[in-house]
Motif scaffolding. Sequence first.
Motif, PDB file in Angstrom:
ATOM      1  N   ILE A   1       5.150   3.337  -0.425  1.00  0.00           N
ATOM      2  CA  ILE A   1       3.704   3.429  -0.609  1.00  0.00           C
ATOM      3  C   ILE A   1       3.112   4.310   0.483  1.00  0.00           C
ATOM      4  O   ILE A   1       3.781   4.603   1.476  1.00  0.00           O
ATOM      5  N   GLU A   2       1.861   4.688   0.274  1.00  0.00           N
ATOM      6  CA  GLU A   2       1.132   5.388   1.326  1.00  0.00           C
ATOM      7  C   GLU A   2      -0.154   4.633   1.590  1.00  0.00           C
ATOM      8  O   GLU A   2      -0.882   4.272   0.668  1.00  0.00           O
ATOM      9  N   ARG A   3      -0.403   4.362   2.890  1.00  0.00           N
ATOM     10  CA  ARG A   3      -1.626   3.691   3.322  1.00  0.00           C
ATOM     11  C   ARG A   3      -2.100   4.351   4.609  1.00  0.00           C
ATOM     12  O   ARG A   3      -1.321   4.481   5.556  1.00  0.00           O
ATOM     13  N   GLU A   4      -3.341   4.773   4.612  1.00  0.00           N
ATOM     14  CA  GLU A   4      -3.942   5.429   5.779  1.00  0.00           C
ATOM     15  C   GLU A   4      -3.122   6.627   6.243  1.00  0.00           C
ATOM     16  O   GLU A   4      -2.921   6.856   7.433  1.00  0.00           O
ATOM     17  N   GLY A   5      -2.584   7.386   5.282  1.00  0.00           N
ATOM     18  CA  GLY A   5      -1.823   8.595   5.586  1.00  0.00           C
ATOM     19  C   GLY A   5      -0.394   8.360   6.030  1.00  0.00           C
ATOM     20  O   GLY A   5       0.321   9.306   6.349  1.00  0.00           O
ATOM     21  N   LYS A   6       0.059   7.106   6.046  1.00  0.00           N
ATOM     22  CA  LYS A   6       1.413   6.781   6.484  1.00  0.00           C
ATOM     23  C   LYS A   6       2.227   6.264   5.310  1.00  0.00           C
ATOM     24  O   LYS A   6       1.759   5.431   4.537  1.00  0.00           O
ATOM     25  N   LYS A   7       3.466   6.724   5.206  1.00  0.00           N
ATOM     26  CA  LYS A   7       4.380   6.216   4.185  1.00  0.00           C
ATOM     27  C   LYS A   7       5.087   4.979   4.731  1.00  0.00           C
ATOM     28  O   LYS A   7       5.528   4.949   5.878  1.00  0.00           O
ATOM     29  N   LEU A   8       5.147   3.950   3.900  1.00  0.00           N
ATOM     30  CA  LEU A   8       5.748   2.671   4.269  1.00  0.00           C
ATOM     31  C   LEU A   8       6.657   2.182   3.159  1.00  0.00           C
ATOM     32  O   LEU A   8       6.482   2.552   1.984  1.00  0.00           O
ATOM     33  N   ILE A   9       7.589   1.319   3.514  1.00  0.00           N
ATOM     34  CA  ILE A   9       8.387   0.605   2.520  1.00  0.00           C
ATOM     35  C   ILE A   9       7.690  -0.722   2.267  1.00  0.00           C
ATOM     36  O   ILE A   9       7.340  -1.441   3.195  1.00  0.00           O
ATOM     37  N   SER A  10       7.485  -1.032   1.009  1.00  0.00           N
ATOM     38  CA  SER A  10       6.811  -2.258   0.603  1.00  0.00           C
ATOM     39  C   SER A  10       7.813  -3.130  -0.151  1.00  0.00           C
ATOM     40  O   SER A  10       8.467  -2.670  -1.086  1.00  0.00           O
ATOM     41  N   PHE A  11       7.934  -4.374   0.280  1.00  0.00           N
ATOM     42  CA  PHE A  11       8.861  -5.324  -0.342  1.00  0.00           C
ATOM     43  C   PHE A  11       8.060  -6.581  -0.658  1.00  0.00           C
ATOM     44  O   PHE A  11       7.712  -7.345   0.247  1.00  0.00           O
ATOM     45  N   HIS A  12       7.708  -6.759  -1.936  1.00  0.00           N
ATOM     46  CA  HIS A  12       6.829  -7.856  -2.344  1.00  0.00           C
ATOM     47  C   HIS A  12       7.315  -8.499  -3.635  1.00  0.00           C
ATOM     48  O   HIS A  12       7.967  -7.864  -4.458  1.00  0.00           O
ATOM     49  N   LYS A  13       6.921  -9.740  -3.790  1.00  0.00           N
ATOM     50  CA  LYS A  13       7.050 -10.412  -5.074  1.00  0.00           C
ATOM     51  C   LYS A  13       5.809 -10.035  -5.878  1.00  0.00           C
ATOM     52  O   LYS A  13       4.700 -10.019  -5.357  1.00  0.00           O
ATOM     53  N   TRP A  14       6.002  -9.692  -7.130  1.00  0.00           N
ATOM     54  CA  TRP A  14       4.908  -9.343  -8.032  1.00  0.00           C
ATOM     55  C   TRP A  14       4.906 -10.340  -9.175  1.00  0.00           C
ATOM     56  O   TRP A  14       5.949 -10.880  -9.555  1.00  0.00           O
ATOM     57  N   TRP A  15       3.741 -10.603  -9.745  1.00  0.00           N
ATOM     58  CA  TRP A  15       3.614 -11.575 -10.822  1.00  0.00           C
ATOM     59  C   TRP A  15       2.588 -11.077 -11.831  1.00  0.00           C
ATOM     60  O   TRP A  15       1.790 -10.190 -11.550  1.00  0.00           O
ATOM     61  N   ARG A  16       2.636 -11.646 -13.007  1.00  0.00           N
ATOM     62  CA  ARG A  16       1.640 -11.395 -14.049  1.00  0.00           C
ATOM     63  C   ARG A  16       1.560 -12.615 -14.940  1.00  0.00           C
ATOM     64  O   ARG A  16       2.518 -13.385 -15.045  1.00  0.00           O
ATOM     65  N   LYS A  17       0.406 -12.801 -15.572  1.00  0.00           N
ATOM     66  CA  LYS A  17       0.202 -13.997 -16.400  1.00  0.00           C
ATOM     67  C   LYS A  17       1.039 -13.963 -17.664  1.00  0.00           C
ATOM     68  O   LYS A  17       1.499 -14.999 -18.128  1.00  0.00           O
ATOM     69  N   SER A  18       1.232 -12.766 -18.232  1.00  0.00           N
ATOM     70  CA  SER A  18       2.080 -12.615 -19.415  1.00  0.00           C
ATOM     71  C   SER A  18       2.698 -11.225 -19.385  1.00  0.00           C
ATOM     72  O   SER A  18       2.265 -10.351 -18.622  1.00  0.00           O
ATOM     73  N   ALA A  19       3.682 -11.002 -20.220  1.00  0.00           N
ATOM     74  CA  ALA A  19       4.441  -9.757 -20.205  1.00  0.00           C
ATOM     75  C   ALA A  19       3.597  -8.523 -20.506  1.00  0.00           C
ATOM     76  O   ALA A  19       3.973  -7.416 -20.128  1.00  0.00           O
ATOM     77  N   ASN A  20       2.458  -8.697 -21.149  1.00  0.00           N
ATOM     78  CA  ASN A  20       1.622  -7.533 -21.471  1.00  0.00           C
ATOM     79  C   ASN A  20       0.487  -7.332 -20.464  1.00  0.00           C
ATOM     80  O   ASN A  20      -0.361  -6.471 -20.659  1.00  0.00           O
ATOM     81  N   GLN A  21       0.463  -8.088 -19.381  1.00  0.00           N
ATOM     82  CA  GLN A  21      -0.552  -7.976 -18.340  1.00  0.00           C
ATOM     83  C   GLN A  21      -0.047  -7.072 -17.214  1.00  0.00           C
ATOM     84  O   GLN A  21       1.156  -6.916 -17.032  1.00  0.00           O
ATOM     85  N   PRO A  22      -0.955  -6.493 -16.424  1.00  0.00           N
ATOM     86  CA  PRO A  22      -0.515  -5.696 -15.268  1.00  0.00           C
ATOM     87  C   PRO A  22       0.098  -6.581 -14.183  1.00  0.00           C
ATOM     88  O   PRO A  22      -0.199  -7.765 -14.088  1.00  0.00           O
ATOM     89  N   TRP A  23       0.960  -5.979 -13.369  1.00  0.00           N
ATOM     90  CA  TRP A  23       1.582  -6.677 -12.255  1.00  0.00           C
ATOM     91  C   TRP A  23       0.584  -6.843 -11.120  1.00  0.00           C
ATOM     92  O   TRP A  23      -0.101  -5.898 -10.752  1.00  0.00           O
ATOM     93  N   GLN A  24       0.519  -8.045 -10.547  1.00  0.00           N
ATOM     94  CA  GLN A  24      -0.338  -8.360  -9.409  1.00  0.00           C
ATOM     95  C   GLN A  24       0.544  -8.501  -8.165  1.00  0.00           C
ATOM     96  O   GLN A  24       1.566  -9.176  -8.203  1.00  0.00           O
ATOM     97  N   GLU A  25       0.120  -7.875  -7.084  1.00  0.00           N
ATOM     98  CA  GLU A  25       0.879  -7.933  -5.840  1.00  0.00           C
ATOM     99  C   GLU A  25       0.831  -9.347  -5.264  1.00  0.00           C
ATOM    100  O   GLU A  25      -0.224  -9.959  -5.175  1.00  0.00           O
ATOM    101  N   GLY A  26       1.996  -9.857  -4.877  1.00  0.00           N
ATOM    102  CA  GLY A  26       2.081 -11.180  -4.279  1.00  0.00           C
ATOM    103  C   GLY A  26       2.515 -11.091  -2.828  1.00  0.00           C
ATOM    104  O   GLY A  26       2.328 -10.078  -2.159  1.00  0.00           O
ATOM    105  N   LYS A  27       3.134 -12.150  -2.348  1.00  0.00           N
ATOM    106  CA  LYS A  27       3.555 -12.214  -0.947  1.00  0.00           C
ATOM    107  C   LYS A  27       4.687 -11.221  -0.677  1.00  0.00           C
ATOM    108  O   LYS A  27       5.521 -10.969  -1.528  1.00  0.00           O
ATOM    109  N   GLY A  28       4.687 -10.718   0.539  1.00  0.00           N
ATOM    110  CA  GLY A  28       5.724  -9.789   0.946  1.00  0.00           C
ATOM    111  C   GLY A  28       5.329  -9.096   2.221  1.00  0.00           C
ATOM    112  O   GLY A  28       4.481  -9.591   2.968  1.00  0.00           O
ATOM    113  N   PHE A  29       5.924  -7.954   2.469  1.00  0.00           N
ATOM    114  CA  PHE A  29       5.614  -7.236   3.696  1.00  0.00           C
ATOM    115  C   PHE A  29       5.828  -5.741   3.515  1.00  0.00           C
ATOM    116  O   PHE A  29       6.560  -5.303   2.642  1.00  0.00           O
ATOM    117  N   ASP A  30       5.141  -4.976   4.368  1.00  0.00           N
ATOM    118  CA  ASP A  30       5.278  -3.529   4.415  1.00  0.00           C
ATOM    119  C   ASP A  30       5.843  -3.175   5.782  1.00  0.00           C
ATOM    120  O   ASP A  30       5.536  -3.830   6.775  1.00  0.00           O
TER     121      ASP A  30
END
Length: 99
Positions: free
Chosen positions: A35-64
């Motif tokens: 990902i890029e945040r504030e001009g810096k590239k980072l590695i993001s490792f998070h759990k993602w979730w969604r209410k159903s298979a046709n919904q967008p992914w929501q960022e969950g707990k993790g770290f950058d």
Amino acid sequence: MKETGLEFLDKEVTLVKIVGDRAISRTQSIKTLVIEREGKKLISFHKWWRKSANQPWQEGKGFDMDFNEASVLISALDNAKESLEQRVGDGEEECNHGN
């Protein structure tokens, strides 16, 4: 929401690349991203979730982490993996957790 279907908590974050995606179920996933945040590239490792298979992914707990933090974590994970391999070699059962 971007066309990738990922919704970041921080709207200033932009996706550079999806480098890993381990599906836990149709509604849960562990994603490794660049990902890029504030001009810096980072590695993001998070759990993602969604209410159903046709919904967008929501960022969950993790770290950058930046390059240096990732290097330290990779080294620690390599050491942990070696410890597991030694224990399996000593007759302990391997734990696959869905792999």
